[in-house]
Design a protein around this motif. Structure first.
Motif, PDB file in Angstrom:
ATOM      1  N   GLY A 219       0.781  -1.235   0.000  1.00 19.96           N
ATOM      2  CA  GLY A 219       0.000   0.000   0.000  1.00 19.96           C
ATOM      3  C   GLY A 219       0.810   1.281   0.000  1.00 19.96           C
ATOM      4  O   GLY A 219       0.260   2.359   0.256  1.00 19.96           O
ATOM      5  N   LEU A 220       2.139   1.186  -0.276  1.00 14.54           N
ATOM      6  CA  LEU A 220       2.983   2.370  -0.176  1.00 14.54           C
ATOM      7  C   LEU A 220       3.646   2.729  -1.498  1.00 14.54           C
ATOM      8  O   LEU A 220       4.078   1.862  -2.250  1.00 14.54           O
ATOM      9  CB  LEU A 220       4.086   2.149   0.875  1.00 14.54           C
ATOM     10  N   ASP A 221       3.700   4.030  -1.750  1.00 14.11           N
ATOM     11  CA  ASP A 221       4.541   4.579  -2.807  1.00 14.11           C
ATOM     12  C   ASP A 221       5.545   5.508  -2.133  1.00 14.11           C
ATOM     13  O   ASP A 221       5.182   6.256  -1.211  1.00 14.11           O
ATOM     14  CB  ASP A 221       3.715   5.375  -3.823  1.00 14.11           C
ATOM     15  N   PHE A 222       6.787   5.474  -2.574  1.00 13.22           N
ATOM     16  CA  PHE A 222       7.816   6.323  -1.972  1.00 13.22           C
ATOM     17  C   PHE A 222       8.059   7.524  -2.878  1.00 13.22           C
ATOM     18  O   PHE A 222       8.422   7.379  -4.049  1.00 13.22           O
ATOM     19  CB  PHE A 222       9.088   5.517  -1.742  1.00 13.22           C
ATOM     20  N   SER A 223       7.840   8.722  -2.327  1.00 15.45           N
ATOM     21  CA  SER A 223       7.805   9.936  -3.133  1.00 15.45           C
ATOM     22  C   SER A 223       9.105  10.726  -3.121  1.00 15.45           C
ATOM     23  O   SER A 223       9.225  11.738  -3.807  1.00 15.45           O
ATOM     24  CB  SER A 223       6.666  10.843  -2.636  1.00 15.45           C
ATOM     25  N   LYS A 224      10.082  10.282  -2.349  1.00 14.81           N
ATOM     26  CA  LYS A 224      11.330  11.035  -2.234  1.00 14.81           C
ATOM     27  C   LYS A 224      12.518  10.132  -2.561  1.00 14.81           C
ATOM     28  O   LYS A 224      12.616   9.016  -2.060  1.00 14.81           O
ATOM     29  CB  LYS A 224      11.478  11.585  -0.810  1.00 14.81           C
ATOM     30  N   GLU A 225      13.406  10.624  -3.398  1.00 11.15           N
ATOM     31  CA  GLU A 225      14.619   9.877  -3.695  1.00 11.15           C
ATOM     32  C   GLU A 225      15.552   9.894  -2.491  1.00 11.15           C
ATOM     33  O   GLU A 225      15.745  10.922  -1.855  1.00 11.15           O
ATOM     34  CB  GLU A 225      15.347  10.464  -4.913  1.00 11.15           C
ATOM     35  N   VAL A 226      16.116   8.741  -2.194  1.00  8.99           N
ATOM     36  CA  VAL A 226      17.124   8.641  -1.139  1.00  8.99           C
ATOM     37  C   VAL A 226      18.417   8.211  -1.826  1.00  8.99           C
ATOM     38  O   VAL A 226      18.655   7.026  -2.062  1.00  8.99           O
ATOM     39  CB  VAL A 226      16.710   7.629  -0.058  1.00  8.99           C
ATOM     40  N   SER A 227      19.224   9.178  -2.188  1.00  6.79           N
ATOM     41  CA  SER A 227      20.432   8.906  -2.970  1.00  6.79           C
ATOM     42  C   SER A 227      21.559   8.461  -2.043  1.00  6.79           C
ATOM     43  O   SER A 227      22.442   9.253  -1.665  1.00  6.79           O
ATOM     44  CB  SER A 227      20.839  10.153  -3.767  1.00  6.79           C
ATOM     45  N   LYS A 228      21.509   7.194  -1.671  1.00  2.00           N
ATOM     46  CA  LYS A 228      22.493   6.630  -0.759  1.00  2.00           C
ATOM     47  C   LYS A 228      22.916   5.248  -1.237  1.00  2.00           C
ATOM     48  O   LYS A 228      22.141   4.540  -1.879  1.00  2.00           O
ATOM     49  CB  LYS A 228      21.912   6.478   0.653  1.00  2.00           C
ATOM     50  N   THR A 229      24.130   4.886  -0.874  1.00  2.00           N
ATOM     51  CA  THR A 229      24.576   3.505  -1.024  1.00  2.00           C
ATOM     52  C   THR A 229      24.447   2.850   0.341  1.00  2.00           C
ATOM     53  O   THR A 229      24.979   3.364   1.338  1.00  2.00           O
ATOM     54  CB  THR A 229      26.042   3.434  -1.492  1.00  2.00           C
ATOM     55  N   ILE A 230      23.722   1.752   0.394  1.00  2.00           N
ATOM     56  CA  ILE A 230      23.474   1.087   1.669  1.00  2.00           C
ATOM     57  C   ILE A 230      23.933  -0.369   1.600  1.00  2.00           C
ATOM     58  O   ILE A 230      24.119  -0.935   0.521  1.00  2.00           O
ATOM     59  CB  ILE A 230      21.980   1.132   2.055  1.00  2.00           C
ATOM     60  N   THR A 231      24.113  -0.957   2.773  1.00  2.00           N
ATOM     61  CA  THR A 231      24.288  -2.392   2.866  1.00  2.00           C
ATOM     62  C   THR A 231      23.349  -2.893   3.958  1.00  2.00           C
ATOM     63  O   THR A 231      22.992  -2.143   4.869  1.00  2.00           O
ATOM     64  CB  THR A 231      25.753  -2.773   3.156  1.00  2.00           C
ATOM     65  N   TYR A 232      22.942  -4.142   3.828  1.00  2.00           N
ATOM     66  CA  TYR A 232      21.926  -4.687   4.729  1.00  2.00           C
ATOM     67  C   TYR A 232      22.543  -5.713   5.665  1.00  2.00           C
ATOM     68  O   TYR A 232      23.184  -6.670   5.224  1.00  2.00           O
ATOM     69  CB  TYR A 232      20.810  -5.326   3.908  1.00  2.00           C
ATOM     70  N   GLN A 233      22.358  -5.492   6.973  1.00  2.00           N
ATOM     71  CA  GLN A 233      22.795  -6.433   8.001  1.00  2.00           C
ATOM     72  C   GLN A 233      21.561  -7.177   8.510  1.00  2.00           C
ATOM     73  O   GLN A 233      20.818  -6.684   9.356  1.00  2.00           O
ATOM     74  CB  GLN A 233      23.488  -5.691   9.144  1.00  2.00           C
ATOM     75  N   PRO A 234      21.263  -8.363   7.962  1.00  2.00           N
ATOM     76  CA  PRO A 234      20.093  -9.113   8.421  1.00  2.00           C
ATOM     77  C   PRO A 234      20.377  -9.734   9.785  1.00  2.00           C
ATOM     78  O   PRO A 234      21.436 -10.313  10.002  1.00  2.00           O
ATOM     79  CB  PRO A 234      19.924 -10.194   7.343  1.00  2.00           C
ATOM     80  N   SER A 235      19.443  -9.605  10.703  1.00  2.00           N
ATOM     81  CA  SER A 235      19.660 -10.197  12.021  1.00  2.00           C
ATOM     82  C   SER A 235      19.580 -11.715  11.921  1.00  2.00           C
ATOM     83  O   SER A 235      18.842 -12.268  11.106  1.00  2.00           O
ATOM     84  CB  SER A 235      18.626  -9.670  13.025  1.00  2.00           C
ATOM     85  N   CYS A 236      20.369 -12.380  12.743  1.00  2.00           N
ATOM     86  CA  CYS A 236      20.361 -13.852  12.750  1.00  2.00           C
ATOM     87  C   CYS A 236      18.968 -14.381  13.074  1.00  2.00           C
ATOM     88  O   CYS A 236      18.542 -15.416  12.541  1.00  2.00           O
ATOM     89  CB  CYS A 236      21.367 -14.369  13.775  1.00  2.00           C
ATOM     90  N   HIS A 237      18.250 -13.676  13.960  1.00  2.00           N
ATOM     91  CA  HIS A 237      16.899 -14.099  14.347  1.00  2.00           C
ATOM     92  C   HIS A 237      15.959 -14.102  13.143  1.00  2.00           C
ATOM     93  O   HIS A 237      15.140 -15.001  12.975  1.00  2.00           O
ATOM     94  CB  HIS A 237      16.305 -13.162  15.409  1.00  2.00           C
TER      95      HIS A 237
END
Length: 311
Positions: free
Chosen positions: A184-202
């Motif tokens: 149900g979401l549209d994102f209206s703002k650009e987030v000009s970033k380079t990210i990395t994802y740390q998934p939790s072990c849980h």
């Protein structure tokens, strides 16, 4: 934990934090807590906490009715993230309820072998959430979610409480799963970033939730997601392992941060409060506080200015 959150606000708002840092009193804190003090976010006042609504409705007809499990650390230390979680659900078209009688998930008690207390907390939560007729029981903390979906393991099969626990666990979902499902979401703002994802072990090993967080991140315009070589390697938080086994936890964190640095991110994204504090600490230990941050997935999504999707 609520009292701890209020005490943290007083510590920050009164100037005590600034004085303690100038006088280097934080270095005297036991169990290396002074290290973690530096990465605790700004806390809301008791008045702000009290003003929170326990029932929030979307603008239109609800497409789902959900109950939100606020958690202990999330609600005391990352209160704003919890507020953002409710808002994301509301914008997605859900009616959100925060059961007043919910309590700690019992994870840390179970890890410490205090099974009777963990069982009492499980029963209390089952009863609190049974009072609401909801489609989902939503959490935003990997550790809490891992405990909640295993409540049925705490009661003997064939008993009433086992059946009630099964009905409870069937509704438990991570926030990322629910947001993807509601779509149900549209994102209206650009987030000009380079990210990395740390998934939790849980999240990875117990809840088995791996794809939805990435789907949400990839839906943000302007965002570049770079995966670590070994994203599933533990960050070293592990409940309170990083407090009671500080040196070993820091060795694990150093390995994690070496992997993080290879992606050269501006932001590390995670979905669990323990991981979030640990990664924030990792950023500080690497002297990268001006170039890199660690945030919860929910706060990253809010940064992209989510709007209700027009059907």
């Amino acid at each position: 934990m609520n009292r701890l959150g209020q005490a943290a606000w007083l510590y920050q708002a009164s100037g005590m934090q600034k004085a303690a840092r100038v006088l280097r009193l934080t270095s005297m804190a036991p169990l290396h807590l002074g290290e973690f003090e530096q990465v605790v976010p700004a806390q809301p006042s008791p008045k702000q906490r009290k003003a929170r609504s326990r029932r929030v409705k979307p603008d239109g007809v609800p497409v789902a009715r959900v109950a939100f499990f606020t958690g202990c650390v999330m609600d005391s230390v990352f209160f704003e993230t919890n507020q953002n979680t409710v808002e994301l659900l509301r914008l997605s078209g859900a009616e959100v309820i925060l059961p007043e009688n919910q309590t700690c998930c019992g994870a840390l008690h179970a890890h410490a072998g205090k099974t009777d207390m963990a069982k009492e907390q499980a029963a209390a939560n089952i009863q609190a959430f049974e009072e609401e007729d909801v489609d989902y029981i939503v959490n935003n903390a990997g550790g809490c979610g891992a405990r909640l979906i295993e409540y049925d393991h705490m009661f003997e099969e064939g008993t009433e409480w086992h059946d009630r626990a099964l009905a409870f666990t069937a509704k438990v979902k991570d926030i990322s799963e629910v947001l993807v499902e509601l779509d149900g979401l549209d994102f209206s703002k650009e987030v000009s970033k380079t990210i990395t994802y740390q998934p939790s072990c849980h999240m990875t090993n117990v809840q088995r939730v791996t794809t939805p967080p990435r789907q949400l991140m990839e839906s943000i315009p302007g965002l570049t997601l770079k995966e670590m070589n070994n994203p599933d390697f533990c960050c070293g938080s592990a409940g309170i392992y990083n407090i009671v086994n500080y040196d070993d936890a820091m060795d694990i964190l150093d390995v994690k941060m070496d992997d993080v640095k290879k992606t050269a991110p501006e932001c590390i994204v995670t979905t669990n409060p323990g991981c979030l504090l640990q990664m924030k600490l990792g950023v500080e230990r690497e002297g990268q506080g001006r170039n890199m941050e660690a945030v919860h997935l929910v706060d990253l999504l809010m940064e992209a200015a989510p709007l209700p999707r027009r059907k």
